[in-house]
Structures are given as structure tokens and as C-alpha cells.
Design a protein around this motif. Structure first.
Motif, PDB file in Angstrom:
ATOM      1  N   MET A  86       0.832  -1.209   0.000  1.00 47.81           N
ATOM      2  CA  MET A  86       0.000   0.000   0.000  1.00 47.81           C
ATOM      3  C   MET A  86       0.868   1.261   0.000  1.00 47.81           C
ATOM      4  O   MET A  86       0.612   2.216  -0.743  1.00 47.81           O
ATOM      5  N   LEU A  87       1.901   1.244   0.838  1.00 51.52           N
ATOM      6  CA  LEU A  87       2.807   2.393   0.905  1.00 51.52           C
ATOM      7  C   LEU A  87       3.475   2.627  -0.443  1.00 51.52           C
ATOM      8  O   LEU A  87       3.511   3.758  -0.947  1.00 51.52           O
ATOM      9  N   ILE A 109       7.332   0.110  25.366  1.00 49.90           N
ATOM     10  CA  ILE A 109       6.798   1.007  24.331  1.00 49.90           C
ATOM     11  C   ILE A 109       7.657   0.931  23.079  1.00 49.90           C
ATOM     12  O   ILE A 109       7.156   0.887  21.946  1.00 49.90           O
ATOM     13  N   LEU A 110       8.973   0.891  23.300  1.00 48.56           N
ATOM     14  CA  LEU A 110       9.913   0.825  22.175  1.00 48.56           C
ATOM     15  C   LEU A 110       9.711  -0.460  21.379  1.00 48.56           C
ATOM     16  O   LEU A 110       9.723  -0.450  20.145  1.00 48.56           O
ATOM     17  N   HIS A 111       9.506  -1.567  22.094  1.00 41.34           N
ATOM     18  CA  HIS A 111       9.298  -2.839  21.413  1.00 41.34           C
ATOM     19  C   HIS A 111       7.994  -2.852  20.623  1.00 41.34           C
ATOM     20  O   HIS A 111       7.909  -3.459  19.556  1.00 41.34           O
ATOM     21  N   LEU A 112       6.980  -2.175  21.147  1.00 36.20           N
ATOM     22  CA  LEU A 112       5.710  -2.082  20.422  1.00 36.20           C
ATOM     23  C   LEU A 112       5.896  -1.302  19.117  1.00 36.20           C
ATOM     24  O   LEU A 112       5.462  -1.746  18.049  1.00 36.20           O
ATOM     25  N   MET A 165       3.732  -2.879  13.273  1.00 35.72           N
ATOM     26  CA  MET A 165       3.413  -1.558  13.818  1.00 35.72           C
ATOM     27  C   MET A 165       4.147  -0.462  13.045  1.00 35.72           C
ATOM     28  O   MET A 165       3.591   0.606  12.775  1.00 35.72           O
ATOM     29  N   VAL A 166       5.393  -0.733  12.673  1.00 39.13           N
ATOM     30  CA  VAL A 166       6.165   0.229  11.872  1.00 39.13           C
ATOM     31  C   VAL A 166       5.434   0.533  10.566  1.00 39.13           C
ATOM     32  O   VAL A 166       5.286   1.700  10.165  1.00 39.13           O
ATOM     33  N   MET A 167       4.971  -0.518   9.890  1.00 40.11           N
ATOM     34  CA  MET A 167       4.284  -0.323   8.618  1.00 40.11           C
ATOM     35  C   MET A 167       2.942   0.385   8.811  1.00 40.11           C
ATOM     36  O   MET A 167       2.529   1.184   7.962  1.00 40.11           O
ATOM     37  N   LEU A 168       2.260   0.112   9.924  1.00 41.05           N
ATOM     38  CA  LEU A 168       0.984   0.783  10.194  1.00 41.05           C
ATOM     39  C   LEU A 168       1.201   2.285  10.418  1.00 41.05           C
ATOM     40  O   LEU A 168       0.447   3.125   9.898  1.00 41.05           O
ATOM     41  N   ILE A 169       2.241   2.620  11.192  1.00 38.57           N
ATOM     42  CA  ILE A 169       2.571   4.041  11.413  1.00 38.57           C
ATOM     43  C   ILE A 169       2.908   4.706  10.075  1.00 38.57           C
ATOM     44  O   ILE A 169       2.455   5.817   9.782  1.00 38.57           O
ATOM     45  N   PRO A 177       9.658   3.813   7.110  1.00 37.27           N
ATOM     46  CA  PRO A 177       9.856   2.485   7.719  1.00 37.27           C
ATOM     47  C   PRO A 177      11.315   2.204   8.057  1.00 37.27           C
ATOM     48  O   PRO A 177      11.619   1.603   9.090  1.00 37.27           O
ATOM     49  N   VAL A 178      12.211   2.655   7.183  1.00 38.77           N
ATOM     50  CA  VAL A 178      13.653   2.461   7.429  1.00 38.77           C
ATOM     51  C   VAL A 178      14.079   3.245   8.665  1.00 38.77           C
ATOM     52  O   VAL A 178      14.756   2.711   9.556  1.00 38.77           O
ATOM     53  N   PHE A 179      13.697   4.512   8.736  1.00 39.89           N
ATOM     54  CA  PHE A 179      14.054   5.338   9.891  1.00 39.89           C
ATOM     55  C   PHE A 179      13.534   4.724  11.186  1.00 39.89           C
ATOM     56  O   PHE A 179      14.262   4.639  12.180  1.00 39.89           O
ATOM     57  N   LEU A 180      12.285   4.308  11.193  1.00 39.44           N
ATOM     58  CA  LEU A 180      11.679   3.756  12.404  1.00 39.44           C
ATOM     59  C   LEU A 180      12.380   2.471  12.847  1.00 39.44           C
ATOM     60  O   LEU A 180      12.688   2.288  14.027  1.00 39.44           O
ATOM     61  N   LEU A 181      12.627   1.571  11.899  1.00 39.01           N
ATOM     62  CA  LEU A 181      13.260   0.291  12.243  1.00 39.01           C
ATOM     63  C   LEU A 181      14.685   0.485  12.749  1.00 39.01           C
ATOM     64  O   LEU A 181      15.086  -0.111  13.751  1.00 39.01           O
ATOM     65  N   VAL A 182      15.444   1.323  12.054  1.00 37.73           N
ATOM     66  CA  VAL A 182      16.841   1.543  12.439  1.00 37.73           C
ATOM     67  C   VAL A 182      16.919   2.286  13.775  1.00 37.73           C
ATOM     68  O   VAL A 182      17.686   1.910  14.667  1.00 37.73           O
TER      69      VAL A 182
END
Length: 437
Positions: A70-71, A254-257, A263-267, A231-236
Motif C-alpha cells: 500500500m505504501l 513502548i519501544l518494542h511495540l 506496527m512500523v508499517m501501520l505508522i 519504515p527504514v528510519f523507524l526500524l533503524v
């Protein structure tokens, strides 16, 4: 005898997909049934194994792959991909346009699925070829090398995402290592290798249906880059913070969530819906129609991944995976090289990088579970192997040949060798990181 049965079943899988042109999902189901019967798995257990393989595989991946599709679709439909490509080409200038295309392919390749990125970027390549009087291969090879690396190495693309789930790897670390390995791979297989192709002069197709969006209707550069790479920024970043803070930190839950790939892809998709949709004046109905089309694009990919999951589960339930692991463990070959080699052999036989990676993963999984090998690096090793020497049984080979008006010999000299360089350099990069860490 069990190992011989597995080899026979993989051979049958190759035959069904390559020669009889059977749908890959159906082929996996048939081979899974046959292998279970031949390996002596009780029929009720065989049915349960197939259901478990389907459920377990899709359960951890549907959200990631669908939201990723979708992204990517919205990045393309909104003009963000066009904005990214034009910005990077202006940044690198006419002299270094092949390097600009290489970076463009990599940035766009992270959110976009390979075939979508390929078709989307072809008009851009030939527009630049005409404008700057370039050899089409000098422009095309760097971008295609980048798209290919992103497809084979980096989550949330289907095969790497599936391997991360199967091996219990950390998606953030895998992505970080993958980016490090990708840099030398796309440089060597892209602008540097392209210089050896100057003697090939393909004729550019007369016309392309370019549906370029006017400059005033494009999203801003900041919105385009940030949305595509979020997604890259969030995961890294979440991975780095997790290592820095430690498991005992109050912020750890919270960090693990937030760090969970789904969750990264949803954000990311919520952010994109605003920045590339609502903020650009698009109706919610239009945005949702883009997302619906994206799901159609990945439906068969999901089924193929699910089919590979059934084969893996049958091997586990029958106990043959442990037997194979015991045998492979005695071979004088490092596990990371072994994973790469298995994926490379299946890739050359079948043609599909996704199927090659997932099939090899089912075979190598017990070695990863047993420990002694970094699961994040095994994802990358198998991903690199799955790109090895694309030839006449791969749709990517024919897409490249037809779009660039090449002969089969010229396509092997350019496309096939480019994929081989990407694969070998990827393995060397993985081995180097393994030595360092």
C-alpha cells in the motif's frame, strides 16, 4: 533416503514451475503433499502440517507485506517517486547521472515492489537517455541493480520479510546490515559494471506511455523522501535505541511495540495517508482505491509465500529437517556460505528469487535454530543467493531484454552478469560483517 526424497521433491517443484508452468502456490501444495507421504508422515498429521504451515507463515507476514504494498503504491500514484527521482538526478548532475539513478533506484526500491519499480522507472530512464544522449544501459543498469538489491536484501520486501520471520531475526538489525551490504553491491554492479557495457548500443523504444505529473502537483521533496523512507528510519532508530537503553529501561515495552515490523508499517501508512493523500487534496475514497489495487498486486506473492511455508512445515513435522541439518553440519562449508549456495542453485533452476529464498530457508532453518549462526546475516546471505545469475527462466530477464531491445546474448552479458555481481558481492559483504561482529 530422506534426503534423497527431499532432493527429488525439489526437483519436481522445479519441473512443475519451469516446464509445466504450474502456478507456484499449487506446485508447493502438491510437492508438500507428496513429500509428506513419501517421508512417512501420518495423513492426519500431514493435513495439520499443511494448515499450520499456511497459518504460521501468513500470520506473521500479511500485515507487513500488504501495508508495504500500500505504501509503495501510494508513493508511486501520488508522484512522490517522481519527485524523489528528479531531485536526486538534479543533485548528482549530468556528469554523474548514472550515480543519481543508482541512488534513485535504491530509495524508490525500499517501499516499491520490484516489478512496480521497474515499470515505473523505465519511462524516466528513456526520457533521460533522450535528453542527455546516454547509452540506455549506462542509465538502466545502475537503477536496476539498486531495485534488485532492495528486492532481495531488504525488508519489508516479501522474501527478506519472510526469512526474518522464519529465522526469528531482528528486522531492524537485518535492515541495517542489509543497507551496509547493499552499498558496495549496487556500486560495483551499477555504475562501475555499466562502464563495461559501452560497446552495446540498444535502440531505445520509440514511445513510452509516460504519465508524468506536473511539478506544481507533486508532493514536496521533504514529504516524498520522509514518507518513502519512514519504515527504514523507524526500524533503524528503534533498534539503536533498544540497544542503547537496554531491556530494563521503563521505555523498553513502548519501544518494542513501536519497533514491531507490523506496527512500523501501520505508522508509515497512516503518515503516508496524510502527507501524500489528504494533505495533497486527495479524497479518502481515492486513497483507499489505491490501497485496494495494491492488495491485488501482492495477492499471488502472499500465496506463494504461504505455499513455501507448507513445504517447510512438512519437512519439520517429518523430522527430515533435523536429519538434513545434521548432514549439512558435517560439510566443510560455513553455514552462511551454505545458505547462499542453496538459494543460488534453486534460483538458477527455478528463476524466482522469492521462491529460491523461501525454499532454501526451509532447508537451512534447523541450522539457524541450533545456533552458531547469526540469523540476521543468514537472511541476507540467502537473499543474496536468491539473486544469482538470472537467465531465461526468470521474468525479470525478459522484461529487461524487451524494454532495452537487447538480444539474448546481450541480456546475459548485461542483466545476468549484473545479478551475479550483486549476489557474489552480497555474500562477501555478509561474510565481512560476520567477521567484524
Amino acid at each position: 533416503m530422506s534426503i534423497a526424497i527431499v532432493i527429488l521433491c525439489i526437483g519436481l517443484l522445479v519441473f512443475l514451475i519451469t516446464y509445466l508452468k504450474v502456478n507456484s502456490f499449487i506446485a508447493f501444495l502438491l510437492v508438500s503433499l507428496l513429500s509428506g507421504i513419501l517421508l512417512g508422515l501420518p495423513l492426519p498429521d500431514l493435513a495439520k502440517s499443511i494448515q499450520k504451515g499456511l497459518g504460521d507463515t501468513l500470520g506473521s507476514l500479511v500485515t507487513i507485506i500488504v501495508l508495504g504494498a500500500m505504501l509503495g503504491k501510494l508513493v508511486a500514484a501520488s508522484g512522490a517517486a517522481q519527485q524523489i527521482s528528479s531531485s536526486l538526478i538534479k543533485l548528482f548532475g549530468e556528469k554523474h547521472i548514472s550515480w543519481g539513478l543508482m541512488v534513485t533506484g535504491f530509495v524508490i526500491g525500499i517501499p516499491l515492489f520490484y516489478n512496480v519499480g521497474f515499470v515505473l522507472m523505465i519511462p524516466l530512464i528513456f526520457a533521460l537517455v533522450q535528453r542527455y544522449k546516454l547509452n540506455p544501459l549506462m542509465a538502466g543498469v545502475p537503477m536496476m541493480a539498486s531495485l534488485s538489491v532492495a528486492h532481495g536484501y531488504l525488508p519489508p520486501h516479501p522474501s527478506p520479510a519472510a526469512l526474518v520471520a522464519q529465522f526469528g531475526a531482528n528486522m531492524g538489525l537485518t535492515l541495517t546490515y542489509g543497507i551496509l551490504v547493499s552499498i558496495p553491491a549496487i556500486i560495483l554492479a551499477g555504475p562501475i559494471f555499466a562502464k563495461t557495457l559501452v560497446h552495446i548500443h540498444p535502440k531505445a523504444p520509440k514511445s513510452f506511455s509516460t504519465q508524468e505529473i506536473g511539478e506544481d502537483a507533486l508532493p514536496s521533496k521533504a514529504a516524498s523522501f520522509l514518507t518513502a523512507l519512514l519504515p527504514v528510519f523507524l526500524l533503524v532508530c528503534t533498534t539503536a535505541f533498544d540497544i542503547q537503553l537496554g531491556k530494563d529501561s521503563p521505555a523498553s515495552p513502548i519501544l518494542h511495540l513501536i519497533a514491531d515490523p507490523a506496527m512500523v508499517m501501520l505508522i508509515a501508512i497512516c503518515f503516508a495517508t496524510y502527507t501524500l493523500g489528504i494533505r495533497m487534496g486527495k479524497s479518502m475514497e481515492f486513497i483507499m482505491s489505491v490501497y485496494a489495487d495494491a492488495v491485488k498486486d501482492v495477492a499471488m506473492i502472499l500465496l506463494i509465500i504461504a505455499g513455501a511455508g507448507t513445504f517447510k512445515e512438512v519437512l519439520l513435522a517429518s523430522g527430515v529437517s533435523k536429519e538434513i541439518a545434521g548432514y549439512l553440519g558435517t560439510l566443510p562449508i560455513p553455514p552462511l556460505v551454505l545458505g547462499w549456495l542453496m538459494a543460488a542453485i534453486i534460483r538458477v533452476c527455478i528463476g524466482s528469487a522469492t521462491i529460491a529464498g523461501l525454499t532454501a530457508a526451509g532447508m537451512i532453518l534447523p541450522l539457524v535454530v541450533a545456533g552458531g549462526v547469526n540469523p540476521n546475516l543468514m537472511v541476507l546471505s540467502i537473499g543474496a543467493g536468491s539473486l544469482m545469475f538470472s537467465h531465461v527462466n526468470d521474468t525479470g530477464f525478459w522484461m529487461f531484454k524487451e524494454y532495452f531491445n537487447l538480444s539474448v546474448k546481450e541480456t546475459i552479458r548485461s542483466w545476468s552478469l549484473m545479478e551475479t555481481i550483486v549476489s557474489i558481492v552480497g555474500l562477501l559483504g555478509v561474510l565481512l560483517i560476520n567477521e567484524i561482529i
